[in-house]
Design a protein around this motif. Sequence first.
Motif, PDB file in Angstrom:
ATOM      1  N   GLY A  19       5.993  -5.249   6.659  1.00 30.82           N
ATOM      2  CA  GLY A  19       6.572  -3.822   7.331  1.00 30.82           C
ATOM      3  C   GLY A  19       6.276  -2.957   6.849  1.00 30.82           C
ATOM      4  N   LEU A  20       7.153  -1.584   7.116  1.00 35.32           N
ATOM      5  CA  LEU A  20       6.999  -0.563   6.311  1.00 35.32           C
ATOM      6  C   LEU A  20       8.317   0.270   5.917  1.00 35.32           C
TER       7      LEU A  20
ATOM      8  N   MET B 299       4.686  -3.212   3.265  1.00 35.15           N
ATOM      9  CA  MET B 299       4.928  -4.096   2.567  1.00 35.15           C
ATOM     10  C   MET B 299       4.165  -5.409   3.260  1.00 35.15           C
ATOM     11  N   GLY B 300       3.215  -6.183   2.431  1.00 36.42           N
ATOM     12  CA  GLY B 300       2.656  -7.163   2.838  1.00 36.42           C
ATOM     13  C   GLY B 300       1.318  -6.831   3.730  1.00 36.42           C
ATOM     14  N   PRO B 301       0.848  -7.831   4.587  1.00 41.49           N
ATOM     15  CA  PRO B 301       1.716  -8.876   5.143  1.00 41.49           C
ATOM     16  C   PRO B 301       1.691 -10.050   3.938  1.00 41.49           C
ATOM     17  N   ALA B 302       2.669 -11.003   3.823  1.00 40.94           N
ATOM     18  CA  ALA B 302       2.771 -11.798   2.962  1.00 40.94           C
ATOM     19  C   ALA B 302       3.420 -13.321   3.632  1.00 40.94           C
TER      20      ALA B 302
ATOM     21  N   ARG C 117       0.813  -1.093  -0.194  1.00 44.75           N
ATOM     22  CA  ARG C 117       0.030  -0.005   0.005  1.00 44.75           C
ATOM     23  C   ARG C 117       0.940   1.208  -0.048  1.00 44.75           C
ATOM     24  N   ARG C 118       0.809   2.056  -0.862  1.00 43.88           N
ATOM     25  CA  ARG C 118       1.653   3.192  -1.303  1.00 43.88           C
ATOM     26  C   ARG C 118       0.805   4.466  -0.625  1.00 43.88           C
ATOM     27  N   ALA C 119       1.005   4.867   0.438  1.00 47.99           N
ATOM     28  CA  ALA C 119       0.260   6.159   0.930  1.00 47.99           C
ATOM     29  C   ALA C 119       0.926   7.482   0.772  1.00 47.99           C
TER      30      ALA C 119
ATOM     31  N   THR D 276      13.599   1.474   7.071  1.00 46.99           N
ATOM     32  CA  THR D 276      13.080   0.079   6.935  1.00 46.99           C
ATOM     33  C   THR D 276      12.689  -0.312   8.342  1.00 46.99           C
ATOM     34  N   TYR D 277      11.446  -0.769   8.310  1.00 48.19           N
ATOM     35  CA  TYR D 277      10.975  -1.100   9.952  1.00 48.19           C
ATOM     36  C   TYR D 277      10.046  -2.312   9.762  1.00 48.19           C
ATOM     37  N   LEU D 278      10.310  -3.592  10.215  1.00 48.91           N
ATOM     38  CA  LEU D 278       9.693  -4.609  10.106  1.00 48.91           C
ATOM     39  C   LEU D 278       8.649  -4.805  11.172  1.00 48.91           C
TER      40      LEU D 278
END
Length: 298
Positions: free
Chosen positions: A126-127, A49-52, A29-31, A74-76
């Motif tokens: 993550g994001l 990113m995801g969840p996958a 999802r690109r906010a 990057t933060y998961l």
Amino acid sequence: MSIRSSDIEGVESIILPPVRDLGDGFTVRRALPSAHRRMVGPFIFLDQMGPAAFHNGEGLDVRPHPHIGLATVTYLLEGEILHRDSLGSVQAIQPGEVNWMTAGSGIVHSERTSPEIRATGGSLYGLQTWVALPKAAEEVDPDFTHYKADQIPVTEADGTRLTLVAGSSDGLVSPVKTFSDMVYADIVMVDGARYQLKAEHVERAIYVVSGAVEVIGQTGGFAQGELIVFKPDTEIVLKAQAPTRLMLLGGEPLPEQRHIFWNFVSSSRERIEQAKEDWLAQRFAKVPEEHEFIPLPA
């Protein structure tokens, strides 16, 4: 990308980013950036990113690609990503840890699932955000720093836990080295918990990762996957309508407009054109032991 109207006091806009399938069941999802809001403070990009869930033999494969004029964060929440870059950095990131990569004058990196996890399968959630660098720092030397989870400050009270990924907020200061005033925090709330969003940063937004939240004293609320941008100088109390997780982001807006093309961000259109030429001519430094080349988008 759409925007939902709101008459909730203190709310400037509510952005609903669409889900994009990147293949093999991996979605984002690109906010940010959006047609309705390009930046919040120095943040110019926000991807969930995801969840996958990956089966045996599957995984993430973001091939080597370049950046200039920004820092990636990057933060998961689940899983692991193996980062490699043209400085020679090799670093696995896990939930609660922070990868801060300063692109500056130019860097190339890849993001993949490690061979060990790929062999057995696993999850990923993550994001990733991009922080535009101030004009004076746009051409700094590239750098990469990894911060372990126990280095990141946390405060918890009355059913709300705030992890300060970067910047300052709620009396905390993150050790993550930044280049401008900002806040980036992971907020986890039990059902019914409250969080006071103070006006200590000029621009602020929350991204609802899961659950739902409302503004105390106002009707209506915000659902999973929405980016809510608040008006400056407003103090707001949020209340979780379910077990909820939010990302708080914002800070001082940069005085100059930022241009963005593909993975390049700059206050100068000419600098972006130079970066495009440099990538086509393969003048960027390469990631050691990686040989794939992603063509410049049309």
